[in-house]
Design an enzyme around this catalytic site. Structure first.
Site, PDB file in Angstrom:
ATOM      1  N   TRP A 181      -6.883 -19.902   7.288  1.00  9.56           N
ATOM      2  CA  TRP A 181      -6.008 -20.189   6.143  1.00  9.56           C
ATOM      3  C   TRP A 181      -6.464 -19.378   4.932  1.00  9.56           C
ATOM      4  O   TRP A 181      -5.667 -18.863   4.156  1.00  9.56           O
ATOM      5  CB  TRP A 181      -6.010 -21.685   5.794  1.00  9.56           C
ATOM      6  CG  TRP A 181      -4.889 -22.431   6.453  1.00  9.56           C
ATOM      7  CD1 TRP A 181      -4.996 -23.280   7.520  1.00  9.56           C
ATOM      8  CD2 TRP A 181      -3.491 -22.389   6.104  1.00  9.56           C
ATOM      9  NE1 TRP A 181      -3.756 -23.766   7.854  1.00  9.56           N
ATOM     10  CE2 TRP A 181      -2.807 -23.235   6.999  1.00  9.56           C
ATOM     11  CE3 TRP A 181      -2.754 -21.715   5.134  1.00  9.56           C
ATOM     12  CZ2 TRP A 181      -1.425 -23.433   6.948  1.00  9.56           C
ATOM     13  CZ3 TRP A 181      -1.378 -21.895   5.082  1.00  9.56           C
ATOM     14  CH2 TRP A 181      -0.724 -22.747   5.985  1.00  9.56           C
ATOM     15  N   TRP A 241       3.927 -26.181 -11.256  1.00 11.50           N
ATOM     16  CA  TRP A 241       2.716 -25.992 -10.452  1.00 11.50           C
ATOM     17  C   TRP A 241       1.744 -25.026 -11.104  1.00 11.50           C
ATOM     18  O   TRP A 241       0.526 -25.115 -10.905  1.00 11.50           O
ATOM     19  CB  TRP A 241       3.054 -25.513  -9.031  1.00 11.50           C
ATOM     20  CG  TRP A 241       3.735 -24.163  -8.940  1.00 11.50           C
ATOM     21  CD1 TRP A 241       5.062 -23.923  -8.859  1.00 11.50           C
ATOM     22  CD2 TRP A 241       3.104 -22.865  -8.918  1.00 11.50           C
ATOM     23  NE1 TRP A 241       5.311 -22.573  -8.793  1.00 11.50           N
ATOM     24  CE2 TRP A 241       4.128 -21.900  -8.826  1.00 11.50           C
ATOM     25  CE3 TRP A 241       1.784 -22.425  -8.961  1.00 11.50           C
ATOM     26  CZ2 TRP A 241       3.878 -20.527  -8.777  1.00 11.50           C
ATOM     27  CZ3 TRP A 241       1.521 -21.050  -8.920  1.00 11.50           C
ATOM     28  CH2 TRP A 241       2.568 -20.121  -8.834  1.00 11.50           C
ATOM     29  N   TRP A 300      -1.266 -24.076  -4.184  1.00 10.63           N
ATOM     30  CA  TRP A 300      -0.375 -24.722  -5.161  1.00 10.63           C
ATOM     31  C   TRP A 300       1.078 -24.440  -4.800  1.00 10.63           C
ATOM     32  O   TRP A 300       1.933 -25.313  -4.875  1.00 10.63           O
ATOM     33  CB  TRP A 300      -0.699 -24.273  -6.589  1.00 10.63           C
ATOM     34  CG  TRP A 300      -1.750 -25.170  -7.186  1.00 10.63           C
ATOM     35  CD1 TRP A 300      -3.083 -24.923  -7.272  1.00 10.63           C
ATOM     36  CD2 TRP A 300      -1.555 -26.489  -7.732  1.00 10.63           C
ATOM     37  NE1 TRP A 300      -3.737 -25.999  -7.845  1.00 10.63           N
ATOM     38  CE2 TRP A 300      -2.818 -26.980  -8.142  1.00 10.63           C
ATOM     39  CE3 TRP A 300      -0.447 -27.307  -7.921  1.00 10.63           C
ATOM     40  CZ2 TRP A 300      -2.994 -28.248  -8.721  1.00 10.63           C
ATOM     41  CZ3 TRP A 300      -0.620 -28.562  -8.504  1.00 10.63           C
ATOM     42  CH2 TRP A 300      -1.881 -29.010  -8.891  1.00 10.63           C
TER      43      TRP A 300
END
Ligand code: FAD
Length: 483
Positions: free
Chosen positions: A284, A365, A388
């Protein structure tokens, strides 16, 4: 006849504050010339410019640790500040160095600066060479069959897995030759990286020891004690079940190749599920860098520009309550207070607090991203921005906007006995477990017994979750079908 003085090699440390698996340093040592290790504090516009306040605390200790490691080799870290090209020019002039080596960084401002520096140095016949090491794979190399960047994680992971094992890490050099004359170094104290009054980082060392040695030790502990069971336990914030390596990775005190390597050959005692799940988390991080590399606006622009029309509310009182852990939802508040106290927040709770900010409070955000950037010791330009946007639903392969976390149910599921909440919200410590995630539902006698006065010792919820959810979905529906 006097021996000619050997021209030194400059090794420019950036987000690779380690001796282990450091390709630039390794190459410098292999050249057999005196090595001048430097760190440049660059201005804000660069990738290495002033970091968030929490990470600046970490940087201070990390630079000290690196200097200590170098001193064991009778070397040291030279600290300089200014525009990197000017600093390098002056240093090359004063030392006669003909070679500058560094490990690559992948944030867009950093890439732009490095490209220019390389070009300028080569124009002046100074050899400038960069190396891989911050990532397992170069983000420019992994592409879909159509030759485009990946936008979806699963095929990215398959491609990463299919591209072969990452290279084995290099050992730290046995010997680092030092120059006869050292250039002048600035003092670390003069950089004022540590908070003074108030010292809000006073509790950081309850959990953190910056530096390469601590990172390697933490990796060994994780592999021995926690990798087994990782997949099952990693979502529970009161349990230390994850590696806690992210701040060390963020400043490069440990390389991802070293971490990957530590997970090799464990199939006899660690289940494939745990092993693969952990490697997928490392992937990731790679994916976030892949996104940042191919979409440099990631930290400030919606990946999905449909979100440009979203009607954010940006209520200041709500934002302040969120930052201070005073929203009236215990799991959210515990996360925000963990962030303040220790400069970190558990991954599950980052998702919950992020969802609360964006969806319950309808705050942009980007304000959350900025707050995290300033307060997280592991703040990372790629992982912070990509996550985010993932929570917001505006990112690549993001969680859909309509997936709105219920903070009470999330708390009850992932902190069932309330241990995490009790640790970070002492005023709720005595509350019956049945109500620990929803004190607003507790009968008066239960609150009284726990010494809680709602609206006084602990806030009432600043929004009603069900109503806030409807409001957010309405706002989302307004942009959903836009072109
Ligand atoms: P482990 O579970 O042990 O995982 C090992 C490593 O894999 C981590 O150290 C990290 O490098 C990587 N990793 C794990 N999960 C993720 C993920 N979701 N995205 C990218 N990499 C991951 N991580 C950062 O390093 N810096 C950030 O600024 C950051 N901001 C975040 C903001 C939000 C809103 C969210 C939801 C997540 C964010 N993350 C960030 C990802 C994740 O929360 C942390 O990497 C993780 O909590 C670190 O703990 P660990 O080292 O114990 O992880």
């Amino acid at each position: 006849m006097a021996k000619a003085v050997e021209k030194p090699v400059i090794v420019w440390f950036r987000k690779d504050l380690r001796l282990d698996d450091n390709h630039a340093l390794h190459e410098a040592c292999a050249l057999g010339k005196p090595v001048i290790p430097i760190y440049i504090r660059e201005p804000e516009s660069s990738g290495n410019g002033p970091l968030g306040a929490a990470q600046a605390w970490w940087l201070h200790h990390s630079l000290e640790a690196l200097d200590r490691s170098l001193q064991k080799h009778h070397s040291k870290l030279v600290l300089l500040s200014g525009n990197a090209l000017d600093v390098l020019h002056a240093l090359i002039k004063s030392t006669g160095a003909e070679t500058v080596l560094w490990n690559r960084r992948y944030d867009p401002p950093g890439i732009a600066i490095d490209t220019r520096i390389k070009h300028e140095l080569e124009r002046q016949a100074v050899q400038a060479q960069s190396f891989a090491g911050q990532l397992l794979h170069e983000p420019s190399k992994l592409k879909t069959g159509a030759g485009t960047p990946y936008r979806v994680y699963t095929p990215f992971w398959r491609a990463l897995e299919g591209s072969g094992e990452p290279p084995h890490p290099l050992e730290a050099p046995k010997k680092i030759a030092f120059p006869r004359h050292w250039p002048q170094s600035e003092s670390l104290a003069s950089w004022k990286l540590l908070p003074a009054k108030p010292n809000w980082a006073s509790a950081f060392d309850e959990v953190w020891t910056p530096g390469e040695d601590a990172a390697l030790e933490k990796l060994a502990d994780f592999v021995d004690d926690r990798l087994s069971g990782y997949k099952k336990d990693r979502d529970f914030p009161s349990v230390t079940a994850t590696s806690m390596l992210s701040p060390h990775l963020a400043l490069g005190e440990i390389s991802p190749a070293r971490i990957w390597d530590a997970t090799r050959g464990l199939s006899k005692r660690v289940s494939p599920d745990d092993l693969v799940h952990f490697r997928k988390e490392l992937a990731w991080r790679e994916f976030c860098y892949h996104l940042l590399f191919h979409f440099p606006k990631l930290p400030y622009a919606n990946w999905n520009d449909r979100f440009d029309g979203f009607e954010w509310h940006n209520n200041k009182a709500h934002f302040d309550a969120w930052t201070r852990g005073l929203t009236g939802y215990p799991i959210v508040d515990a996360g925000m207070r963990q962030l303040w106290r220790h400069g970190i927040m558990h991954n599950r709770v980052r998702m919950i607090t992020g969802s609360f900010l964006i969806k319950d409070l309808m705050i942009d955000w980007r304000r959350g991203e900025k707050w995290f950037r300033d307060t997280l010791v592991d703040a990372d330009p790629a992982s912070n921005a990509a996550n985010w946007q993932w929570v917001a639903g505006s990112g690549a392969d993001a969680s859909p906007f309509f997936r709105i976390f219920n903070p009470v149910l999330q708390g009850e599921k992932f902190d069932p006995d309330g241990a995490y909440v009790r640790e970070f919200i002492p005023e709720l410590a005595k509350l019956d477990t049945k109500y620990i995630h929803r004190p607003f539902d507790a009968p008066a006698a239960v609150l009284e017994k726990a010494g809680i006065i709602l609206g006084d010792t602990y806030p009432k919820p600043i929004v009603d979750h069900a109503a806030a959810r409807d409001r957010a979905l309405k706002a989302y529906n307004a942009i959903k079908d836009a072109a």
